[in-house]
Design a protein around this motif. Sequence first.
Motif, mmCIF file in Angstrom:
data_model
loop_
_atom_site.group_PDB
_atom_site.id
_atom_site.type_symbol
_atom_site.label_atom_id
_atom_site.label_comp_id
_atom_site.label_asym_id
_atom_site.label_seq_id
_atom_site.Cartn_x
_atom_site.Cartn_y
_atom_site.Cartn_z
ATOM 1 N N ALA A 1 4.928 4.879 9.931
ATOM 2 C CA ALA A 1 5.253 6.264 9.619
ATOM 3 C C ALA A 1 5.664 6.376 8.155
ATOM 4 C CB ALA A 1 6.393 6.744 10.509
ATOM 5 N N ASP A 2 5.523 7.572 7.612
ATOM 6 C CA ASP A 2 5.964 7.852 6.258
ATOM 7 C C ASP A 2 7.491 7.856 6.263
ATOM 8 O OD1 ASP A 2 6.131 8.732 3.597
ATOM 9 O OD2 ASP A 2 6.079 10.836 4.216
ATOM 10 N N LEU B 1 0.826 -1.206 0.000
ATOM 11 C CA LEU B 1 0.000 0.000 0.000
ATOM 12 C C LEU B 1 0.864 1.262 0.000
ATOM 13 C CD1 LEU B 1 -2.935 -0.683 2.461
ATOM 14 C CD2 LEU B 1 -3.135 0.445 0.257
ATOM 15 N N ASP B 2 1.900 1.261 0.829
ATOM 16 C CA ASP B 2 2.816 2.404 0.882
ATOM 17 C C ASP B 2 3.434 2.670 -0.489
ATOM 18 O OD1 ASP B 2 2.624 3.333 3.498
ATOM 19 O OD2 ASP B 2 4.160 1.954 4.233
ATOM 20 N N LYS B 3 3.831 1.599 -1.140
ATOM 21 C CA LYS B 3 4.460 1.731 -2.456
ATOM 22 C C LYS B 3 3.468 2.316 -3.470
ATOM 23 C CE LYS B 3 6.834 -0.934 -6.004
ATOM 24 N NZ LYS B 3 7.274 -2.247 -6.444
ATOM 25 N N ALA C 1 10.741 11.733 17.979
ATOM 26 C CA ALA C 1 11.112 11.110 19.256
ATOM 27 C C ALA C 1 11.653 9.697 19.038
ATOM 28 C CB ALA C 1 9.913 11.074 20.190
ATOM 29 N N ALA C 2 11.000 8.924 18.145
ATOM 30 C CA ALA C 2 11.452 7.558 17.869
ATOM 31 C C ALA C 2 12.831 7.571 17.210
ATOM 32 C CB ALA C 2 10.446 6.841 16.980
ATOM 33 N N LEU D 1 2.040 7.660 12.618
ATOM 34 C CA LEU D 1 2.562 8.369 13.778
ATOM 35 C C LEU D 1 2.628 9.864 13.470
ATOM 36 C CD1 LEU D 1 5.579 6.078 14.763
ATOM 37 C CD2 LEU D 1 3.384 6.256 15.936
ATOM 38 N N SER D 2 2.470 10.686 14.490
ATOM 39 C CA SER D 2 2.590 12.131 14.305
ATOM 40 C C SER D 2 4.059 12.470 14.064
ATOM 41 C CB SER D 2 2.076 12.858 15.545
ATOM 42 O OG SER D 2 2.929 12.591 16.642
ATOM 43 N N SER D 3 4.294 13.670 13.562
ATOM 44 C CA SER D 3 5.680 14.073 13.292
ATOM 45 C C SER D 3 6.491 14.139 14.580
ATOM 46 C CB SER D 3 5.719 15.403 12.548
ATOM 47 O OG SER D 3 5.063 16.400 13.298
#
Length: 148
Positions: A133-134, A53-55, A101-102, A94-96
Motif C-alpha cells: 500500500a501507499d 521502487l516506492d522511493k 480495514a487493515a 491495496l484499495s483504500s
Amino acid sequence: MPIKEHIAQAVKTAMLAKDNQTRDTLRLLQAAVKQREVDERIELDDAGVVAVLDKLVKQRKDSIAAFAQAGRQDLVEQEQAELAVLQTYLPERLSSEAVVAAVQAIVTELGAQGPGDMGKVMGAAKAQLAGKADMGQVSAAVKAALSR
C-alpha cells in the motif's frame, strides 16, 4: 521470476526496441537497487526492490509537483514518463477500503487510542503493509482511525 530479473530482461528488450526513455529509467532503477545492496551489503529480495521502487516513485511525484510549480513543463513531462515506467514494476496496491480495514485491525490489535499512539501503529502498519500500500495513504488512515 524475481523483480530484479524481470527488470534486467526489460532493459534488454528496451535496448533492442531502441526505447531510450524506458531503458534509461530502468537503468536508473537498477543503479538504485545496486547502490542499496552495496551500501547495506545484502542481496535485495522482491520486497527490498519494491521499497527502492516506492522511493523512486515518491521522488518522481515530488519532482513533478516542484517542476509544475516552477513552470518547467519539459521537466514535468520527463518525470511523468519515468513515473509511468516505474509504476509498471510496482505490485498491485491495496484499495483504500482494504487499507482502512487493515489499519483498523492494527489499531484494535494494539489497543491504540489517540494521536499519541500514532508511532506505535505506524510501525506495525509499515511492517504489515510495506510494498502493498501507499504509505501516505496508510498514514492518513492511521490519523483518521486514531482521531475517533
